[in-house]
Design a protein around this motif. Structure first.
Motif, PDB file in Angstrom:
ATOM      1  N   HIS A   1       0.833  -1.199   0.000  1.00 48.61           N
ATOM      2  CA  HIS A   1       0.000   0.000   0.000  1.00 48.61           C
ATOM      3  C   HIS A   1       0.869   1.252   0.000  1.00 48.61           C
ATOM      4  O   HIS A   1       1.819   1.365   0.763  1.00 48.61           O
ATOM      5  CB  HIS A   1      -0.904  -0.011   1.239  1.00 48.61           C
ATOM      6  CG  HIS A   1      -1.595   1.282   1.506  1.00 48.61           C
ATOM      7  ND1 HIS A   1      -1.695   1.825   2.768  1.00 48.61           N
ATOM      8  CD2 HIS A   1      -2.213   2.169   0.679  1.00 48.61           C
ATOM      9  CE1 HIS A   1      -2.343   2.966   2.716  1.00 48.61           C
ATOM     10  NE2 HIS A   1      -2.656   3.197   1.450  1.00 48.61           N
ATOM     11  N   PHE A   2       0.519   2.188  -0.866  1.00 50.22           N
ATOM     12  CA  PHE A   2       1.157   3.500  -0.898  1.00 50.22           C
ATOM     13  C   PHE A   2       0.150   4.561  -0.461  1.00 50.22           C
ATOM     14  O   PHE A   2      -1.000   4.559  -0.920  1.00 50.22           O
ATOM     15  CB  PHE A   2       1.644   3.851  -2.308  1.00 50.22           C
ATOM     16  CG  PHE A   2       2.681   2.918  -2.870  1.00 50.22           C
ATOM     17  CD1 PHE A   2       3.832   2.620  -2.167  1.00 50.22           C
ATOM     18  CD2 PHE A   2       2.497   2.333  -4.114  1.00 50.22           C
ATOM     19  CE1 PHE A   2       4.791   1.761  -2.686  1.00 50.22           C
ATOM     20  CE2 PHE A   2       3.442   1.479  -4.657  1.00 50.22           C
ATOM     21  CZ  PHE A   2       4.598   1.189  -3.932  1.00 50.22           C
ATOM     22  N   SER A   3       0.583   5.467   0.394  1.00 48.18           N
ATOM     23  CA  SER A   3      -0.205   6.641   0.730  1.00 48.18           C
ATOM     24  C   SER A   3       0.697   7.857   0.554  1.00 48.18           C
ATOM     25  O   SER A   3       1.918   7.718   0.405  1.00 48.18           O
ATOM     26  CB  SER A   3      -0.745   6.557   2.164  1.00 48.18           C
ATOM     27  OG  SER A   3       0.309   6.366   3.098  1.00 48.18           O
ATOM     28  N   TYR A   4       0.097   9.037   0.581  1.00 49.91           N
ATOM     29  CA  TYR A   4       0.854  10.225   0.168  1.00 49.91           C
ATOM     30  C   TYR A   4       0.544  11.436   1.031  1.00 49.91           C
ATOM     31  O   TYR A   4      -0.557  11.578   1.579  1.00 49.91           O
ATOM     32  CB  TYR A   4       0.525  10.558  -1.297  1.00 49.91           C
ATOM     33  CG  TYR A   4       0.876   9.438  -2.239  1.00 49.91           C
ATOM     34  CD1 TYR A   4       2.155   9.305  -2.745  1.00 49.91           C
ATOM     35  CD2 TYR A   4      -0.081   8.471  -2.577  1.00 49.91           C
ATOM     36  CE1 TYR A   4       2.481   8.246  -3.582  1.00 49.91           C
ATOM     37  CE2 TYR A   4       0.243   7.418  -3.416  1.00 49.91           C
ATOM     38  CZ  TYR A   4       1.527   7.306  -3.915  1.00 49.91           C
ATOM     39  OH  TYR A   4       1.857   6.265  -4.737  1.00 49.91           O
ATOM     40  N   ALA A   5       1.562  12.299   1.116  1.00 48.96           N
ATOM     41  CA  ALA A   5       1.403  13.629   1.694  1.00 48.96           C
ATOM     42  C   ALA A   5       1.885  14.630   0.648  1.00 48.96           C
ATOM     43  O   ALA A   5       3.003  14.507   0.133  1.00 48.96           O
ATOM     44  CB  ALA A   5       2.219  13.768   2.973  1.00 48.96           C
ATOM     45  N   ILE A   6       1.038  15.590   0.302  1.00 44.34           N
ATOM     46  CA  ILE A   6       1.401  16.654  -0.636  1.00 44.34           C
ATOM     47  C   ILE A   6       1.464  17.956   0.151  1.00 44.34           C
ATOM     48  O   ILE A   6       0.482  18.331   0.803  1.00 44.34           O
ATOM     49  CB  ILE A   6       0.391  16.778  -1.789  1.00 44.34           C
ATOM     50  CG1 ILE A   6       0.310  15.464  -2.575  1.00 44.34           C
ATOM     51  CG2 ILE A   6       0.795  17.886  -2.732  1.00 44.34           C
ATOM     52  CD1 ILE A   6      -0.836  14.603  -2.183  1.00 44.34           C
ATOM     53  N   GLU A   7       2.617  18.607   0.099  1.00 45.31           N
ATOM     54  CA  GLU A   7       2.829  19.821   0.882  1.00 45.31           C
ATOM     55  C   GLU A   7       3.100  21.014  -0.022  1.00 45.31           C
ATOM     56  O   GLU A   7       3.817  20.910  -1.018  1.00 45.31           O
ATOM     57  CB  GLU A   7       4.012  19.642   1.832  1.00 45.31           C
ATOM     58  CG  GLU A   7       4.282  20.864   2.701  1.00 45.31           C
ATOM     59  CD  GLU A   7       5.690  20.895   3.255  1.00 45.31           C
ATOM     60  OE1 GLU A   7       6.098  21.969   3.730  1.00 45.31           O
ATOM     61  OE2 GLU A   7       6.390  19.867   3.179  1.00 45.31           O
TER      62      GLU A   7
ATOM     63  N   VAL B   1      -1.741  17.917   2.563  1.00 45.52           N
ATOM     64  CA  VAL B   1      -2.931  17.101   2.300  1.00 45.52           C
ATOM     65  C   VAL B   1      -2.511  15.644   2.218  1.00 45.52           C
ATOM     66  O   VAL B   1      -1.523  15.307   1.552  1.00 45.52           O
ATOM     67  CB  VAL B   1      -3.623  17.533   0.990  1.00 45.52           C
ATOM     68  CG1 VAL B   1      -4.788  16.600   0.669  1.00 45.52           C
ATOM     69  CG2 VAL B   1      -4.114  18.975   1.093  1.00 45.52           C
ATOM     70  N   LEU B   2      -3.249  14.765   2.883  1.00 45.13           N
ATOM     71  CA  LEU B   2      -2.980  13.333   2.868  1.00 45.13           C
ATOM     72  C   LEU B   2      -3.915  12.633   1.889  1.00 45.13           C
ATOM     73  O   LEU B   2      -5.090  12.994   1.778  1.00 45.13           O
ATOM     74  CB  LEU B   2      -3.183  12.735   4.259  1.00 45.13           C
ATOM     75  CG  LEU B   2      -2.350  13.322   5.397  1.00 45.13           C
ATOM     76  CD1 LEU B   2      -2.739  12.682   6.733  1.00 45.13           C
ATOM     77  CD2 LEU B   2      -0.866  13.141   5.132  1.00 45.13           C
ATOM     78  N   ILE B   3      -3.375  11.632   1.202  1.00 47.32           N
ATOM     79  CA  ILE B   3      -4.177  10.823   0.289  1.00 47.32           C
ATOM     80  C   ILE B   3      -4.067   9.360   0.686  1.00 47.32           C
ATOM     81  O   ILE B   3      -2.965   8.814   0.823  1.00 47.32           O
ATOM     82  CB  ILE B   3      -3.731  11.014  -1.176  1.00 47.32           C
ATOM     83  CG1 ILE B   3      -3.928  12.471  -1.611  1.00 47.32           C
ATOM     84  CG2 ILE B   3      -4.502  10.080  -2.108  1.00 47.32           C
ATOM     85  CD1 ILE B   3      -3.497  12.754  -3.036  1.00 47.32           C
TER      86      ILE B   3
ATOM     87  N   PRO C   1       2.809   8.253  11.562  1.00 52.65           N
ATOM     88  CA  PRO C   1       3.859   8.708  10.632  1.00 52.65           C
ATOM     89  C   PRO C   1       3.499  10.005   9.907  1.00 52.65           C
ATOM     90  O   PRO C   1       4.379  10.814   9.607  1.00 52.65           O
ATOM     91  CB  PRO C   1       3.983   7.539   9.652  1.00 52.65           C
ATOM     92  CG  PRO C   1       3.511   6.350  10.421  1.00 52.65           C
ATOM     93  CD  PRO C   1       2.402   6.862  11.278  1.00 52.65           C
ATOM     94  N   TYR C   2       2.216  10.218   9.628  1.00 49.62           N
ATOM     95  CA  TYR C   2       1.799  11.447   8.953  1.00 49.62           C
ATOM     96  C   TYR C   2       1.926  12.644   9.892  1.00 49.62           C
ATOM     97  O   TYR C   2       2.354  13.731   9.483  1.00 49.62           O
ATOM     98  CB  TYR C   2       0.364  11.319   8.447  1.00 49.62           C
ATOM     99  CG  TYR C   2       0.107  10.049   7.680  1.00 49.62           C
ATOM    100  CD1 TYR C   2       0.682   9.832   6.424  1.00 49.62           C
ATOM    101  CD2 TYR C   2      -0.691   9.041   8.209  1.00 49.62           C
ATOM    102  CE1 TYR C   2       0.462   8.658   5.732  1.00 49.62           C
ATOM    103  CE2 TYR C   2      -0.924   7.869   7.524  1.00 49.62           C
ATOM    104  CZ  TYR C   2      -0.347   7.673   6.286  1.00 49.62           C
ATOM    105  OH  TYR C   2      -0.558   6.512   5.601  1.00 49.62           O
ATOM    106  N   TYR C   3       1.563  12.446  11.149  1.00 44.25           N
ATOM    107  CA  TYR C   3       1.721  13.507  12.134  1.00 44.25           C
ATOM    108  C   TYR C   3       3.196  13.875  12.289  1.00 44.25           C
ATOM    109  O   TYR C   3       3.559  15.054  12.381  1.00 44.25           O
ATOM    110  CB  TYR C   3       1.158  13.072  13.488  1.00 44.25           C
ATOM    111  CG  TYR C   3      -0.326  12.830  13.537  1.00 44.25           C
ATOM    112  CD1 TYR C   3      -1.191  13.332  12.566  1.00 44.25           C
ATOM    113  CD2 TYR C   3      -0.879  12.084  14.574  1.00 44.25           C
ATOM    114  CE1 TYR C   3      -2.554  13.092  12.624  1.00 44.25           C
ATOM    115  CE2 TYR C   3      -2.239  11.851  14.649  1.00 44.25           C
ATOM    116  CZ  TYR C   3      -3.072  12.351  13.669  1.00 44.25           C
ATOM    117  OH  TYR C   3      -4.420  12.124  13.740  1.00 44.25           O
ATOM    118  N   ASP C   4       4.030  12.853  12.341  1.00 44.53           N
ATOM    119  CA  ASP C   4       5.466  13.083  12.501  1.00 44.53           C
ATOM    120  C   ASP C   4       6.033  13.844  11.308  1.00 44.53           C
ATOM    121  O   ASP C   4       6.841  14.755  11.464  1.00 44.53           O
ATOM    122  CB  ASP C   4       6.188  11.747  12.660  1.00 44.53           C
ATOM    123  CG  ASP C   4       7.682  11.908  12.800  1.00 44.53           C
ATOM    124  OD1 ASP C   4       8.123  12.446  13.828  1.00 44.53           O
ATOM    125  OD2 ASP C   4       8.412  11.507  11.866  1.00 44.53           O
TER     126      ASP C   4
END
Length: 483
Positions: free
Chosen positions: A47-53, A59-61, A69-72
């Motif tokens: 599984h791949f997920s993403y953060a675009i900054e 924004v998380l996808i 991990p996203y918070y970090d």
């Protein structure tokens, strides 16, 4: 007409440690980079997920079950999460979208076709989410894997730079269209969705420029697709040249190819769809309430027991009737294949340090509520031993054994090992146990020893009178390539 969404900043800010690799996106021109993309990978679920900054907003996808991990990452970047986008209601994993919404006070964007019951904001064809004055995310509806599938196009200065395709366009293939029939929808949906996928490929993805980057939600090994590339990122141009979906000349040819030889569907998939549609509760609080036991309570001898220790440890001693699903990559998928969402179970681990990571894996598929308690290995209780496979006797008297191959039918056909073999893929074994004759010793094999260990324990649980032997890693003596 485009509908532009404006997201107010969230009210929460805190950081929790986590690690993931960063993929930096650089401009082809000599000017400052306006955005950053990070790809998170869960190897067990492919599984791949993403953060675009952009502009210190993020924004998380398609986030996974654990939001830490996203918070970090947001804290390390000095950025603030402003929204979560789901490309569809996922079947193979449970997402943290509701938890992130609750903890960070940010909206969850998803297609209106998903019929989500948690608080959300519709995000459909041509809707725009502005991250900064130069960077926006545009929704395009891309049905085919599911009717509610959407993709997210990253626009920079009005130019398409990347597309986050969810489970629709994958690298080397596309998302399978046959999962919804297992979620209570009509079996005829698979052909209808396959036709929708053909339209999606040619009307939604084909118009994108060759240099647009492609970021899927899944990679090779995912059961949401078939025959996928090992790559983690591609381009529309590369997929146009190498992905069969773009090369199918007719809709009929595409549909036939897409519906051919899809893998078996784990029983937990419909359950995960519903959990994601409602929104999962925070994981760590749920895990903290699970009981740590010293023994299975009296009066429950028939309870389902899942032993996650290694095959070697299990063979040396285990509780009667336990099934062995050793903790390895994709063990959570095998758990969700062999244990139904309505089957509570006790969990066996080898030591204290193993408890939390095992439970977190179980939580990835939303099964934490099924765990009745956790037991740590105790030699005094685990007195059931497995019969040892005798290589010498097997080679001398192969006809005295029923040889059971638990690889997939495709594997068994492509690389046969023994002349006289009964083939039952592990994913179907539970339903076909009655077809196994116990008059002879049963020698079970797969390609490396993992699936055969699981299968051996499963057969022994349901047929305690049988003599079941795991060929295990010895299978490597009978062929050149067993992977």
């Amino acid at each position: 007409m485009r509908r532009r969404l404006f997201i107010r900043q969230s009210l929460f800010a805190f950081a929790i440690a986590g690690t993931n690799k960063i993929l930096s996106c650089t401009s082809t021109e000599a000017k400052p980079v306006d955005y950053e993309i990070k790809q998170f990978e869960d190897e067990g679920l492919s599984h791949f997920s993403y953060a675009i900054e952009a502009g210190k907003k993020l924004v998380l996808i398609d986030p996974s079950r654990d939001p830490q991990p996203y918070y970090d990452y947001a804290a390390a970047r000095g950025a603030e999460i402003i929204a979560v986008i789901e490309t569809h209601t996922h079947a193979d994993f449970v997402s943290a979208h509701l938890q992130i919404h609750q903890e960070r006070n940010v909206p969850v964007l998803i297609s209106k076709l998903a019929k989500a019951t948690y608080p959300h904001q519709p995000f459909d064809e041509s809707d725009l989410l502005s991250i900064s004055d130069k960077v926006s995310l545009r929704a395009i509806n891309t049905p085919g894997h599911s009717s509610d599938s959407l993709s997210v196009v990253l626009e920079v200065d009005g130019n398409d730079v990347a597309v986050f395709t969810g489970d629709a366009l994958l690298l080397g293939g596309v998302g399978r269209p046959d999962l919804r029939e297992y979620s209570g929808e009509a079996a005829s949906q698979r052909e209808y969705l396959a036709k929708q996928m053909y339209e999606t490929i040619h009307n939604k993805y084909s118009p994108l420029a060759d240099d647009v980057l492609v970021y899927p939600a899944h990679g090779a090994g995912s059961l949401c697709g078939n025959g996928l590339s090992e790559a983690k990122v591609s381009t529309i141009g590369h997929e146009r040249k190498n992905n069969f979906a773009f090369q199918s000349t007719t809709e009929d040819a595409f549909v036939t190819r897409l519906l051919l030889d899809q893998p078996d569907v784990p029983v937990y998939f419909p359950f995960a769809v519903e959990v994601n549609r409602d929104g999962a509760q925070p994981l760590l609080p749920a895990l903290s309430t699970l009981a740590r036991l010293s023994a299975i309570p009296r009066g429950e001898p028939q309870s389902l027991i899942v032993d996650t220790r290694s095959a070697e440890q299990f063979r040396a001693g285990h509780l009667p009737g336990a099934i062995n699903i050793p903790d390895r990559r994709k063990s959570e998928t095998w758990l969700g294949t062999l244990v139904a969402p309505d089957e509570p179970f006790y969990l066996i681990v080898e030591d204290q340090a193993s408890i939390q990571p095992r439970l977190e894996k179980i939580g990835k598929i939303g099964y934490e509520a099924l765990v009745k308690g956790v037991l740590i290995y105790d030699e005094q209780q685990f007195d059931q031993k497995s019969a040892t496979f005798d290589t010498t006797d097997f080679k001398a008297n192969p006809t005295q054994y029923l040889i059971l191959d638990v690889r997939s039918e495709e594997e068994a056909k492509a690389k046969p090992v023994f002349a006289e073999t009964k083939v039952i893929p592990l994913s179907r074994l539970k339903e076909q146990l009655d077809s196994i004759n116990t008059d002879k010793p049963i020698a079970v094999h797969c390609a490396s020893g993992y699936r055969s260990a699981v299968a051996t324990s499963l057969i022994k649980k349901h047929k305690p009178e049988a003599q079941v032997l795991d060929i295990g890693e010895n299978i490597k003596q009978y062929g050149d390539d067993h992977t």
